[in-house]
Design a protein around this motif. Structure first.
Motif, mmCIF file in Angstrom:
data_model
loop_
_atom_site.group_PDB
_atom_site.id
_atom_site.type_symbol
_atom_site.label_atom_id
_atom_site.label_comp_id
_atom_site.label_asym_id
_atom_site.label_seq_id
_atom_site.Cartn_x
_atom_site.Cartn_y
_atom_site.Cartn_z
ATOM 1 N N TYR A 148 -33.613 -26.611 57.677
ATOM 2 C CA TYR A 148 -32.555 -26.948 58.626
ATOM 3 C C TYR A 148 -32.561 -28.465 58.797
ATOM 4 O O TYR A 148 -33.582 -29.120 58.570
ATOM 5 C CB TYR A 148 -32.806 -26.272 59.977
ATOM 6 N N TYR A 149 -31.433 -29.016 59.235
ATOM 7 C CA TYR A 149 -31.418 -30.472 59.344
ATOM 8 C C TYR A 149 -30.363 -30.949 60.348
ATOM 9 O O TYR A 149 -29.412 -30.247 60.664
ATOM 10 C CB TYR A 149 -31.152 -31.130 57.987
ATOM 11 N N ALA A 150 -30.581 -32.175 60.829
ATOM 12 C CA ALA A 150 -29.628 -32.868 61.710
ATOM 13 C C ALA A 150 -29.631 -34.350 61.352
ATOM 14 O O ALA A 150 -30.679 -34.928 61.063
ATOM 15 C CB ALA A 150 -30.010 -32.689 63.170
ATOM 16 N N TRP A 151 -28.444 -34.939 61.357
ATOM 17 C CA TRP A 151 -28.274 -36.351 61.001
ATOM 18 C C TRP A 151 -28.259 -37.224 62.256
ATOM 19 O O TRP A 151 -27.780 -36.816 63.301
ATOM 20 C CB TRP A 151 -26.952 -36.571 60.267
ATOM 21 N N PHE A 152 -28.728 -38.458 62.070
ATOM 22 C CA PHE A 152 -28.598 -39.490 63.098
ATOM 23 C C PHE A 152 -28.059 -40.760 62.427
ATOM 24 O O PHE A 152 -28.507 -41.112 61.336
ATOM 25 C CB PHE A 152 -29.945 -39.815 63.745
ATOM 26 N N THR A 153 -27.123 -41.417 63.067
ATOM 27 C CA THR A 153 -26.626 -42.707 62.583
ATOM 28 C C THR A 153 -27.005 -43.772 63.602
ATOM 29 O O THR A 153 -26.702 -43.648 64.789
ATOM 30 C CB THR A 153 -25.100 -42.682 62.392
ATOM 31 N N VAL A 154 -27.655 -44.806 63.139
ATOM 32 C CA VAL A 154 -28.197 -45.837 64.030
ATOM 33 C C VAL A 154 -27.090 -46.839 64.346
ATOM 34 O O VAL A 154 -27.062 -47.960 63.831
ATOM 35 C CB VAL A 154 -29.420 -46.523 63.389
ATOM 36 N N ASP A 155 -26.182 -46.425 65.211
ATOM 37 C CA ASP A 155 -25.076 -47.307 65.578
ATOM 38 C C ASP A 155 -25.147 -47.672 67.048
ATOM 39 O O ASP A 155 -24.142 -47.827 67.707
ATOM 40 C CB ASP A 155 -23.731 -46.670 65.224
ATOM 41 N N TRP A 156 -26.354 -47.787 67.551
ATOM 42 C CA TRP A 156 -26.532 -48.187 68.941
ATOM 43 C C TRP A 156 -27.759 -49.108 69.046
ATOM 44 O O TRP A 156 -28.559 -49.216 68.125
ATOM 45 C CB TRP A 156 -26.723 -46.960 69.841
ATOM 46 N N GLU A 157 -27.886 -49.764 70.163
ATOM 47 C CA GLU A 157 -29.040 -50.614 70.445
ATOM 48 C C GLU A 157 -29.577 -50.235 71.808
ATOM 49 O O GLU A 157 -28.820 -50.042 72.760
ATOM 50 C CB GLU A 157 -28.638 -52.095 70.421
ATOM 51 N N GLY A 158 -30.889 -50.108 71.920
ATOM 52 C CA GLY A 158 -31.504 -49.684 73.171
ATOM 53 C C GLY A 158 -31.891 -48.216 73.113
ATOM 54 O O GLY A 158 -31.976 -47.602 72.045
ATOM 55 N N TRP A 159 -32.129 -47.633 74.291
ATOM 56 C CA TRP A 159 -32.539 -46.236 74.371
ATOM 57 C C TRP A 159 -31.334 -45.308 74.395
ATOM 58 O O TRP A 159 -30.270 -45.646 74.910
ATOM 59 C CB TRP A 159 -33.375 -45.990 75.638
ATOM 60 N N LYS A 160 -31.520 -44.131 73.820
ATOM 61 C CA LYS A 160 -30.471 -43.124 73.797
ATOM 62 C C LYS A 160 -31.111 -41.741 73.846
ATOM 63 O O LYS A 160 -32.147 -41.499 73.207
ATOM 64 C CB LYS A 160 -29.633 -43.277 72.528
ATOM 65 N N GLU A 161 -30.510 -40.853 74.609
ATOM 66 C CA GLU A 161 -31.016 -39.485 74.732
ATOM 67 C C GLU A 161 -30.182 -38.545 73.874
ATOM 68 O O GLU A 161 -28.957 -38.595 73.890
ATOM 69 C CB GLU A 161 -30.932 -39.024 76.193
ATOM 70 N N PHE A 162 -30.846 -37.683 73.114
ATOM 71 C CA PHE A 162 -30.175 -36.657 72.314
ATOM 72 C C PHE A 162 -30.639 -35.283 72.787
ATOM 73 O O PHE A 162 -31.844 -35.054 72.935
ATOM 74 C CB PHE A 162 -30.509 -36.805 70.829
ATOM 75 N N VAL A 163 -29.698 -34.397 73.025
ATOM 76 C CA VAL A 163 -30.012 -33.012 73.371
ATOM 77 C C VAL A 163 -29.281 -32.141 72.352
ATOM 78 O O VAL A 163 -28.064 -31.963 72.427
ATOM 79 C CB VAL A 163 -29.593 -32.664 74.812
#
Length: 841
Positions: free
Chosen positions: A114-129
């Protein structure tokens, strides 16, 4: 901001060093601690300087390693609804990484995960649920309760690691969350229950009877007749045209996108899956998954249901609707990135066509329950709001606002419908005034997308007319678009197509002109094209130059077997650009003998790169380098004034000239200036003169390329490098270099190494088709020239040229087999010929 591809949730930016809880979660269980080295790969360091909740964090520098194992991650991921991550990016790099959950199946080949993608288009902290059950899968993993490895990757799957990317992790946890889509309560609150016919549903809502509100609301929409659609959903046509075989494939989960087939097990579509990112033998393309989410198979499913009344088709539609709305929740941003189901282009396409078509086909199916009908409305309203929140421009905006206007005109019962229509109209009206140039060309200068923009803008007028909202349109809304329809006619090839400039495809000008007839009854050209001359009048012009697009269309006549030459002296265009200034094409009837290919699929492949470059176009290379204009520079996108091509047209001949004086290989590497002149001697001879003027005193190598729609060429004249195509029972083309001293000549077909040559990379349909490329090369310092004659031959015709004699470095004489002699002379800004008739017998 971006997020993992899972259609979710809270993705909320937080202050540096903080980790304020933003998503509503419960039953949190930490599975990987951000400050415990033993729970991370050895390549990960624990960073005391970057804190999360007052504790150190795990630091993953992509420059150091591109894959990370989480050795202590649990084997059972099935007992919670979501996984929660707190992630910090040191900088916005737009690189990607992948979270994988290995679940090896011993009964299948290959890695199951199974898999999930992330794109690093932010700066600082970010929460993913992230909803666990909505992870995408590859092959046949055993289940979320049988996870035998968790790993992060920044390389592979089409990813290129960016050494600037530095990721910090706080804790990773299992949580339970009710994060979901637009609720049924919100739907009822959005409805105007004072609307005629909805009063009883409003009464039930006021009384707090949700079940009765649901029943009465669905009953109203199921049986209303006040708002028409393209077809009457209450008059089921059992004779409707349909494709049962295609509908059966949809039921079975068999999907074909961008010529790649995939079958979803048990017919259960994973809307976030993309086989091109999994199979190393297929070029990566996000288009597969994006186009899957357009549901273009739904309307045929509906038509087949009408024709057969087989509920299996309705049940499949309902299964798709439920699974998509469950898996693909609205993102916290625009959704315009890879592995997204919420790009605004897809939302617009869904709302303007595939979704309302399917809705009306299945409206009276018992499988389409009241809850499903309301689910459809909930998701559609949510998508409409998404489009209004994140509009773009260009052809995308036309699709977005068409989606908004379609939904808002089709469902005026929503309180915001009238305002949404006004907003869509305001946006599209302002945009179309920018998009369509004074000569009628759409500013992307891509004939295919010209039709996309025109079709979507006109669809708004169609909807307004159908739903009695024409008073909402500006007075000149429709009239302004007449030139856009005329653009198609002016550029039309003999077979009623348009040359495939930039990313383009087959265009049916006759079909499009039928639409124009309804709105422009006084224009006699449109019915003449649409009815193949049975109605209307032949266009009052022949060859044309569109001075804002920079497109030249030279034609021998308007007949189906006419000969035609197109020549591009214009800018790149606003989008979908190719590096192809001064390229030309030659058509003979329905054959593009000298072609522009259209660009292939939007994929990561050598063929795609080749097809948009100068190397695949009928241009000149300098020192092996192709044209390179900066597509980001506004001056290269759209002309700010009419272009001077020295255009001359008469009944006997057409002439145009253009210049390229920008980079070769690199934007700033202005090695030389090319001036190309094209002279069409009607009906069958085309003269092309290229003057190459270097910007230094060094020796350079110049190569003119001619791409021919055939795989087998033959010598046209003994002892001369002229070549001709060999199409049986069809017109053919001769390529005759007139200045042959010092000229190297060769041709190739189906060549893949050391470079691609001899390929027709057709747009979006089995794209890699063999062709032939002729290369004419000269070298030296100072000004160098090519003088080329193209002769269009009738079926079975042999070469009409007996011999060619070069008189000087700017002139040649052509002796024809019928005794005529033509002397051709060129200067940088002048191309002349003199024809001497055959001597009297």
């Amino acid at each position: 901001m971006n997020r993992a591809v899972l259609g979710i949730m809270a993705a909320v930016m937080m202050a540096a060093g903080a980790a304020a809880v933003s998503a509503e979660v419960e039953n949190e269980t930490v599975i990987v601690h951000g400050d415990r080295a033993e729970e991370w790969d050895e390549a990960v360091t624990i960073d005391e300087t970057v804190q999360w909740n007052g504790r150190p964090t795990a630091c993953w520098a992509h420059a150091k390693t591109t894959d990370v194992v989480l050795p202590k991650a649990p084997a059972d991921w099935s007992t919670y609804t979501h996984v929660r991550l707190f992630v910090r990016s040191a900088a916005k790099t737009d690189s990607r990484f992948l979270l994988t959950l290995s679940s090896e199946n011993p009964n299948t080949e290959g890695w199951d995960y199974y898999y999930a993608w992330f794109t690093v288009d932010w700066e600082g902290w970010k929460e993913f649920v992230l909803p666990i059950q909505r992870f995408s899968h590859s092959r046949n993993p055993l289940g979320f309760n049988k996870i035998n490895g968790v790993k992060l990757f920044a390389k592979g799957w089409g990813m290129t690691p960016d050494p600037r990317t530095v990721i910090h992790f706080g804790d990773i946890s299992f949580v339970d969350s009710d994060a979901g889509m637009f609720t049924e309560k919100a739907l009822f609150e959005a409805l105007d229950f004072s609307w005629p016919g909805l009063e009883s549903a409003g009464a039930a809502w006021a009384a707090g009877d949700v079940d009765e509100t649901r029943r009465r609301t669905a009953d109203y929409f199921r049986h209303r007749t006040s708002v028409p659609w393209r077809f009457d959903p209450h008059a089921i046509d059992r004779n409707v045209r349909h494709n049962k075989a295609a509908a059966d494939r949809t039921v079975a989960g068999e999907v074909r996108q961008v010529s790649v087939d995939y079958t979803f097990p048990n017919g259960d579509i994973d809307w976030l899956y993309n086989p091109t990112l999994v199979d190393p033998n297929i070029p990566d393309t996000n288009e597969w998954q994006w186009q899957l989410n357009r549901m273009e198979f739904w309307p045929d499913l509906g038509r087949t249901y009408w024709a057969t009344q087989d509920e299996s088709y309705a049940k499949t539609f309902v299964k798709h609707l439920r699974s998509w709305t469950s898996q693909c929740l609205e993102p916290s941003d625009s959704g315009r990135y890879g592995q997204s189901s919420w790009r605004t282009i897809e939302c617009g396409i869904r709302l303007s066509g595939t979704w309302p078509n399917a809705y009306h086909y299945f409206l009276h199916s018992p499988s389409f329950t009241d809850a499903d009908l309301l689910l459809f409305l909930r998701s559609s309203l949510e998508q409409m709001r998404h489009l209004l929140k994140y509009p773009t421009d260009g052809n995308w905006l036309t699709m977005e606002m068409n989606g908004v206007y379609t939904f808002a005109s089709l469902f005026p019962e929503f309180k915001e419908a009238a305002a949404a229509r006004r907003d869509a109209m305001d946006r599209i009206y302002a945009s179309m005034k920018r998009q369509f140039l004074p000569d009628g060309a759409q500013f992307e200068l891509t004939p295919g997308y010209h039709q996309v923009a025109l079709d979507n803008v006109m669809a708004i007028a169609d909807n307004a007319l159908r739903t009695k909202h024409m008073d909402e349109l500006p007075a000149d809304f429709v009239a302004f678009l007449e030139k856009a329809f005329e653009f198609n006619v002016k550029m039309m090839t003999p077979n009623r197509d348009i040359p495939r400039y930039n990313d383009s495809w087959r265009v049916n000008v006759a079909y499009i002109s039928r639409r124009a007839m309804a709105y422009f009854p006084d224009n006699t050209t449109f019915p003449w094209i649409a009815t193949d001359g049975k109605e209307g009048k032949e266009p009052p012009y022949g060859s044309c130059f569109l001075p804002w697009a920079g497109y030249v269309a030279m034609r021998s006549s308007w007949s189906w077997d006419a000969n035609y030459v197109s020549f591009d002296v214009g800018p790149l265009g606003n989008a979908h650009v190719h590096q192809d200034k001064l390229s030309l094409t030659i058509w003979a009837g329905d054959l593009d003998l000298l072609f522009d290919d259209g660009g292939g699929y939007y994929e990561a492949s050598p063929f795609r790169s080749y097809s948009i470059s100068a190397y695949s176009h009928n241009t000149v290379l300098v020192d092996g380098k192709g044209q390179m204009r900066d597509p980001r520079d506004p001056k290269n996108k759209i002309s700010t004034e009419p272009i001077d091509a020295q255009w001359v047209t008469t009944s006997e001949q057409d002439y145009a000239r253009g210049t390229y004086n920008q980079g070769f290989g690199k934007v700033d590497d202005r090695i030389a200036t090319q001036t190309r002149q094209v002279l069409f001697l009607k009906p069958a001879i085309v003269l092309v003169a290229d003057t190459m003027e270097p910007n230094d005193e060094a020796s350079h190598r110049y190569q003119a390329r001619w791409h021919l729609n055939d795989t087998m060429l033959q010598e046209a004249m003994a002892g001369h490098p002229a070549l001709m195509t060999t199409l049986k029972d069809k017109k053919n083309l001769m390529v005759v270099p007139l200045l042959t001293e010092g000229l190297e000549c060769r041709w190739a077909s189906k060549q893949e190494t050391p470079e691609l040559l001899g390929w027709y990379v057709k747009k979006d349909k089995d794209p890699y088709r063999p062709a032939a490329t002729v290369c004419h090369t000269v070298s030296g310092s100072g000004v160098r020239r090519f003088l080329t004659m193209f002769v269009i031959l009738e079926p079975g015709q042999v070469s009409p040229i007996k011999e060619v004699t070069q008189n000087s470095d700017t002139s040649a004489t052509v002796a024809f087999t019928d005794g005529r002699r033509m002397t051709v002379a060129m200067e940088r800004d002048r191309l002349t010929y003199a024809m001497q008739p055959a001597a009297a017998p």
